[in-house]
Motif scaffolding. Structure first.
Motif, mmCIF file in Angstrom:
data_model
loop_
_atom_site.group_PDB
_atom_site.id
_atom_site.type_symbol
_atom_site.label_atom_id
_atom_site.label_comp_id
_atom_site.label_asym_id
_atom_site.label_seq_id
_atom_site.Cartn_x
_atom_site.Cartn_y
_atom_site.Cartn_z
ATOM 1 N N LEU A 1 -3.708 11.686 2.350
ATOM 2 C CA LEU A 1 -2.775 11.702 3.476
ATOM 3 C C LEU A 1 -1.323 11.587 3.006
ATOM 4 N N HIS A 2 -1.101 10.843 1.936
ATOM 5 C CA HIS A 2 0.276 10.704 1.436
ATOM 6 C C HIS A 2 0.772 12.020 0.842
ATOM 7 N N VAL A 3 0.009 12.567 -0.083
ATOM 8 C CA VAL A 3 0.451 13.765 -0.794
ATOM 9 C C VAL A 3 0.336 15.012 0.079
ATOM 10 N N GLY A 4 -0.729 15.094 0.860
ATOM 11 C CA GLY A 4 -1.013 16.314 1.608
ATOM 12 C C GLY A 4 0.030 16.706 2.629
ATOM 13 N N VAL A 5 0.797 15.749 3.128
ATOM 14 C CA VAL A 5 1.801 16.068 4.159
ATOM 15 C C VAL A 5 3.214 16.156 3.586
ATOM 16 N N ARG A 6 3.347 15.900 2.289
ATOM 17 C CA ARG A 6 4.674 15.897 1.662
ATOM 18 C C ARG A 6 4.874 17.060 0.691
ATOM 19 N N ARG A 7 3.875 17.906 0.544
ATOM 20 C CA ARG A 7 4.041 19.066 -0.336
ATOM 21 C C ARG A 7 4.900 20.129 0.339
ATOM 22 N N SER A 8 5.630 20.893 -0.462
ATOM 23 C CA SER A 8 6.589 21.850 0.095
ATOM 24 C C SER A 8 5.907 23.018 0.796
ATOM 25 N N ARG A 9 4.665 23.334 0.378
ATOM 26 C CA ARG A 9 3.908 24.384 1.060
ATOM 27 C C ARG A 9 2.666 23.751 1.666
ATOM 28 N N LEU B 1 0.833 -1.204 0.000
ATOM 29 C CA LEU B 1 0.000 0.000 0.000
ATOM 30 C C LEU B 1 0.871 1.258 0.000
ATOM 31 N N ALA B 2 1.952 1.216 0.774
ATOM 32 C CA ALA B 2 2.865 2.360 0.813
ATOM 33 C C ALA B 2 3.507 2.589 -0.548
ATOM 34 N N ARG B 3 3.916 1.508 -1.219
ATOM 35 C CA ARG B 3 4.510 1.640 -2.555
ATOM 36 C C ARG B 3 3.486 2.166 -3.552
ATOM 37 N N GLY B 4 2.245 1.690 -3.439
ATOM 38 C CA GLY B 4 1.212 2.132 -4.360
ATOM 39 C C GLY B 4 0.945 3.624 -4.252
ATOM 40 N N ALA B 5 0.772 4.097 -3.023
ATOM 41 C CA ALA B 5 0.508 5.525 -2.821
ATOM 42 C C ALA B 5 1.696 6.370 -3.276
ATOM 43 N N ALA B 6 2.889 5.913 -2.955
ATOM 44 C CA ALA B 6 4.087 6.655 -3.355
ATOM 45 C C ALA B 6 4.213 6.703 -4.876
ATOM 46 N N GLY B 7 3.873 5.601 -5.531
ATOM 47 C CA GLY B 7 3.976 5.560 -6.980
ATOM 48 C C GLY B 7 2.983 6.467 -7.680
ATOM 49 N N ALA B 8 1.818 6.664 -7.054
ATOM 50 C CA ALA B 8 0.786 7.510 -7.655
ATOM 51 C C ALA B 8 0.935 8.969 -7.271
ATOM 52 N N ALA B 9 1.820 9.273 -6.341
ATOM 53 C CA ALA B 9 1.911 10.619 -5.784
ATOM 54 C C ALA B 9 2.367 11.662 -6.794
ATOM 55 N N ALA B 10 3.334 11.325 -7.635
ATOM 56 C CA ALA B 10 3.881 12.318 -8.565
ATOM 57 C C ALA B 10 2.793 12.838 -9.512
ATOM 58 N N TYR C 1 -0.937 17.256 -10.893
ATOM 59 C CA TYR C 1 -2.305 17.719 -11.119
ATOM 60 C C TYR C 1 -2.634 18.881 -10.182
ATOM 61 N N ILE C 2 -2.259 18.748 -8.908
ATOM 62 C CA ILE C 2 -2.517 19.816 -7.938
ATOM 63 C C ILE C 2 -1.792 21.097 -8.350
ATOM 64 N N ASP C 3 -0.546 20.976 -8.776
ATOM 65 C CA ASP C 3 0.213 22.149 -9.212
ATOM 66 C C ASP C 3 -0.505 22.861 -10.360
ATOM 67 N N SER C 4 -0.958 22.089 -11.334
ATOM 68 C CA SER C 4 -1.620 22.694 -12.496
ATOM 69 C C SER C 4 -2.969 23.303 -12.104
ATOM 70 N N LEU C 5 -3.666 22.651 -11.183
ATOM 71 C CA LEU C 5 -4.960 23.152 -10.721
ATOM 72 C C LEU C 5 -4.802 24.488 -10.004
ATOM 73 N N VAL D 1 7.669 13.624 6.260
ATOM 74 C CA VAL D 1 6.731 14.731 6.470
ATOM 75 C C VAL D 1 7.431 16.055 6.176
ATOM 76 N N VAL D 2 6.777 16.891 5.384
ATOM 77 C CA VAL D 2 7.304 18.211 5.073
ATOM 78 C C VAL D 2 6.484 19.289 5.775
ATOM 79 N N THR D 3 5.156 19.133 5.752
ATOM 80 C CA THR D 3 4.259 20.080 6.403
ATOM 81 C C THR D 3 3.226 19.305 7.232
ATOM 82 N N LYS D 4 2.552 20.012 8.117
ATOM 83 C CA LYS D 4 1.608 19.357 9.017
ATOM 84 C C LYS D 4 0.251 20.057 9.015
ATOM 85 N N PRO D 5 -0.518 19.875 7.942
ATOM 86 C CA PRO D 5 -1.857 20.468 7.902
ATOM 87 C C PRO D 5 -2.783 19.790 8.899
ATOM 88 N N PRO D 6 -3.821 20.466 9.361
ATOM 89 C CA PRO D 6 -4.805 19.813 10.227
ATOM 90 C C PRO D 6 -5.534 18.713 9.467
#
Length: 199
Positions: free
Chosen positions: A101-109, A59-68, A73-77, A131-136
């Motif tokens: 949860l995977h992507v949301g805590v690893r973004r630079s902002r 599961l960890a590999r799957g989420a990590a593989g789909a994260a990029a 997509y988030i950047d373009s949005l 972990v890069v950031t800690k959103p609620p």
């Protein structure tokens, strides 16, 4: 609000949450993309990654593989609509929660917040180093979920709180793998709160 659907579902399914939240968030843009992979056994179904192995490492590999792809997509949005991360809340359901949860805590902002319905936290063993950031975070789960056991909520909350995240959690009694009116209300109130401080 970025809405991430679960395995075998699609964006059209999850965008159905938007009308419930529109009165609380009248100015919000709701976006619910299809995941990149098709699921052949479900007509019109998509997946963030193939769920052939439910072991924690897989599961960890799957989420990590789909994260990029999701990050791009988030950047373009954000760029398309002239927004920054502080105006972004990510809402996930099931596999979509794993992605949120995977992507949301690893973004630079730091994004405004994460709502996770009926999902789980992947990659807990290495999360402290990633972990890069800690959103609620708000986690909501049905007590009778037969797809993702409700114990996943406590596991995710314990890991995130240990790392210093502000985590709210709610268990919907008698609910299966779904979202009920109480969960919808809590999600809407949470997002309104985390977006309220950013104009």
């Amino acid at each position: 609000m970025l809405l991430l659907h679960g395995y075998g579902s699609n964006g059209a399914d999850l965008i159905s949450l938007a009308p419930h939240w529109r009165p609380l968030l009248p100015d919000a843009l709701f976006v619910a993309p299809n995941a990149p992979g098709r699921v052949s056994v479900f007509s019109g179904g998509y997946q963030w990654w193939e769920l052939t192995n439910l072991a924690p490492q897989a599961l960890a590999r799957g989420a990590a593989g789909a994260a990029a792809g999701l990050d791009a997509y988030i950047d373009s949005l954000l760029d398309e609509h002239g927004l920054t991360e502080e105006r972004l809340a990510i809402v996930g359901f099931s596999q979509g929660t794993m992605m949120a949860l995977h992507v949301g805590v690893r973004r630079s902002r730091q994004i405004a917040g994460i709502v996770g319905y009926s999902g789980m936290l992947t990659g807990a063993a290495t999360l402290a180093h990633e972990v890069v950031t800690k959103p609620p975070v708000l986690l909501v789960h049905g007590s009778s979920d037969s797809v993702v056991p409700v114990a996943a909520l406590d596991q995710a909350r314990n890991v995130l709180e240990r790392l210093g995240f502000d985590v709210a959690a709610h268990i919907c009694q008698g609910l299966g793998h779904s979202v009920d009116p109480a969960g919808l209300r809590l999600g809407g109130e949470f997002v309104r709160k985390v977006l309220g401080g950013a104009d």
